[in-house]
Design a protein around this motif. Sequence first.
Motif, mmCIF file in Angstrom:
data_model
loop_
_atom_site.group_PDB
_atom_site.id
_atom_site.type_symbol
_atom_site.label_atom_id
_atom_site.label_comp_id
_atom_site.label_asym_id
_atom_site.label_seq_id
_atom_site.Cartn_x
_atom_site.Cartn_y
_atom_site.Cartn_z
ATOM 1 N N GLY A 44 1.130 -1.500 -0.186
ATOM 2 C CA GLY A 44 0.025 -0.286 0.232
ATOM 3 C C GLY A 44 1.126 1.497 0.086
ATOM 4 N N GLN A 45 2.559 1.393 -0.783
ATOM 5 C CA GLN A 45 2.996 1.952 -0.936
ATOM 6 C C GLN A 45 3.539 2.478 -0.949
ATOM 7 O OE1 GLN A 45 5.242 2.557 3.718
ATOM 8 N NE2 GLN A 45 3.100 3.885 4.672
ATOM 9 N N SER A 46 4.300 3.140 -1.613
ATOM 10 C CA SER A 46 5.419 3.773 -2.573
ATOM 11 C C SER A 46 5.705 5.285 -3.010
ATOM 12 C CB SER A 46 4.964 3.502 -3.797
ATOM 13 O OG SER A 46 5.597 4.027 -4.947
ATOM 14 N N ASP A 47 6.940 5.957 -3.818
ATOM 15 C CA ASP A 47 7.227 6.693 -3.250
ATOM 16 C C ASP A 47 7.151 6.890 -4.588
ATOM 17 O OD1 ASP A 47 8.542 6.682 -0.908
ATOM 18 O OD2 ASP A 47 10.676 6.244 -1.554
ATOM 19 N N TYR A 48 7.158 6.654 -5.677
ATOM 20 C CA TYR A 48 6.949 7.465 -7.384
ATOM 21 C C TYR A 48 4.752 7.044 -7.384
ATOM 22 C CZ TYR A 48 11.069 5.388 -6.583
ATOM 23 O OH TYR A 48 12.780 5.394 -5.820
ATOM 24 N N LEU A 49 4.120 7.639 -7.860
ATOM 25 C CA LEU A 49 2.941 8.015 -8.550
ATOM 26 C C LEU A 49 3.620 8.216 -10.102
ATOM 27 C CD1 LEU A 49 -0.157 7.918 -8.583
ATOM 28 C CD2 LEU A 49 -0.101 10.091 -8.054
ATOM 29 N N ALA A 50 2.731 7.488 -10.853
ATOM 30 C CA ALA A 50 2.892 7.592 -11.721
ATOM 31 C C ALA A 50 1.589 7.283 -12.586
ATOM 32 C CB ALA A 50 3.245 6.313 -13.317
ATOM 33 N N ILE A 51 1.236 8.908 -13.091
ATOM 34 C CA ILE A 51 -0.045 9.803 -14.015
ATOM 35 C C ILE A 51 -0.353 8.889 -15.437
ATOM 36 C CG2 ILE A 51 -1.871 10.875 -14.557
ATOM 37 C CD1 ILE A 51 -0.335 12.734 -11.907
ATOM 38 N N PHE A 112 -9.166 18.195 -22.305
ATOM 39 C CA PHE A 112 -8.995 16.836 -21.970
ATOM 40 C C PHE A 112 -6.672 17.561 -20.896
ATOM 41 C CE2 PHE A 112 -10.275 14.613 -25.640
ATOM 42 C CZ PHE A 112 -11.016 14.874 -25.754
ATOM 43 N N VAL A 113 -6.723 18.795 -21.310
ATOM 44 C CA VAL A 113 -5.386 19.268 -21.205
ATOM 45 C C VAL A 113 -5.678 19.721 -19.537
ATOM 46 C CG1 VAL A 113 -3.349 21.431 -20.536
ATOM 47 C CG2 VAL A 113 -3.945 20.196 -22.527
ATOM 48 N N THR A 114 -6.924 20.771 -19.061
ATOM 49 C CA THR A 114 -7.549 20.734 -18.039
ATOM 50 C C THR A 114 -7.584 19.447 -17.272
ATOM 51 O OG1 THR A 114 -8.569 22.418 -18.819
ATOM 52 C CG2 THR A 114 -9.517 21.909 -16.977
ATOM 53 N N ASP A 115 -8.143 18.504 -17.906
ATOM 54 C CA ASP A 115 -8.116 17.722 -16.367
ATOM 55 C C ASP A 115 -7.610 16.606 -16.551
ATOM 56 O OD1 ASP A 115 -11.149 17.273 -17.187
ATOM 57 O OD2 ASP A 115 -11.165 15.869 -19.397
ATOM 58 N N ALA A 116 -5.911 16.483 -17.308
ATOM 59 C CA ALA A 116 -4.335 16.038 -16.906
ATOM 60 C C ALA A 116 -4.410 16.991 -15.921
ATOM 61 C CB ALA A 116 -3.699 16.109 -17.823
ATOM 62 N N TYR A 122 -4.411 17.609 -8.039
ATOM 63 C CA TYR A 122 -4.880 16.876 -7.451
ATOM 64 C C TYR A 122 -4.291 15.784 -5.945
ATOM 65 C CZ TYR A 122 -7.842 13.129 -4.846
ATOM 66 O OH TYR A 122 -8.229 12.236 -4.173
ATOM 67 N N PHE A 123 -3.103 14.633 -6.837
ATOM 68 C CA PHE A 123 -2.309 14.157 -5.921
ATOM 69 C C PHE A 123 -0.615 15.629 -5.384
ATOM 70 C CE2 PHE A 123 -4.936 11.077 -8.843
ATOM 71 C CZ PHE A 123 -4.354 10.330 -7.648
ATOM 72 N N SER A 124 -1.185 16.178 -6.343
ATOM 73 C CA SER A 124 0.376 17.228 -5.387
ATOM 74 C C SER A 124 0.507 17.826 -4.189
ATOM 75 C CB SER A 124 0.640 18.136 -6.817
ATOM 76 O OG SER A 124 -0.498 18.886 -7.334
ATOM 77 N N GLU A 125 -1.571 18.000 -3.889
ATOM 78 C CA GLU A 125 -2.149 18.507 -3.524
ATOM 79 C C GLU A 125 -1.824 17.114 -1.951
ATOM 80 O OE1 GLU A 125 -5.918 20.456 -4.277
ATOM 81 O OE2 GLU A 125 -4.944 21.580 -5.170
ATOM 82 N N LYS A 126 -2.333 16.153 -2.189
ATOM 83 C CA LYS A 126 -2.559 15.056 -1.111
ATOM 84 C C LYS A 126 -1.360 15.232 -0.117
ATOM 85 C CE LYS A 126 -6.476 14.282 -1.711
ATOM 86 N NZ LYS A 126 -7.707 13.748 -0.146
#
Length: 308
Positions: A44-51, A112-116, A122-126
Amino acid sequence: MRLSLLVFLLIFNFIGFSQEGNPLETDIVINEHIEGSLLLPVGGQSDYLAIIIAGSGPTDRNGNQNFLKSNNLKKLAQSLAQENIASFRYDKRIVKQIRKGNVDKNIMFDDFVTDASSVINYFSEKNQFKSIYVIGHSQGSLVGMMSISDEVSGFISLAGAGQSIDVVITEQIQKMAPGLTEDAKKTFEILKKGETTTDYPPALASVFNIDTQPFISNWMQYQPKEIISKVDIPILIVNGTKDLQVSVEEANQLKEANPKAQLVIIENMNHVLFIIEGDDLENSKSYNESFRPISTDLVEAISSFIKH
């Protein structure tokens, strides 16, 4: 407030795998347009996130469309989890609209750019991951490089074009139906002006559908080579020699535009990330053959790039 509550409920009331020894998949709503799957490695943990950003068409988080099921993006996420890399893949906004029977005909490439960008924010704020990487496949390559922010540690282009989409499509038509090349060029010239037209051969109707012409006009104004040349973070460019849609030359052009980028060309890999040993017929059929594994060389290249 209602949206915030919905996000909270969907994060903590997820459908996934919680058994020991399996990756943990969580359904997350980013906003009213975007929802997807966060896949965490075992533990359940990782240093890396790939979007992971999907390619053109009504493509869902797994890399599938109505009559084309390869599950290539799902397999990529699962393979990265085995390398202890978390990922988030999401349905393009049009997928959600199709399922609800309420398609917005005014969707533009810019949306689509707005969505990305919304996903990245979202994830940077988390602040859950030390490093965020963006992986864009096909059309998603251009979307990804345009959405990069200060929070992104690296960018990966998979089968991404180096030229604008009108040039790419014209070259494809030149190879498949040379007699239609000039008609395609004339139509694109009209679209460049922001106008629409019905003055093209019926054989090109699937390319120049009147409803999608404004979208194409919006898309074709962007030059991937110019955009990637200004990206000042580590870049990995990947293409396959059996790609029927985006040639190796497109990858070379991206590399030339940003010489610091790392370029990996994978022998016999096609557009949907499968290894094809046979001819073009096998290649085309593979787009709907979800039993195929994705390239192990691809997974190795991406995981090595992210970790090092």
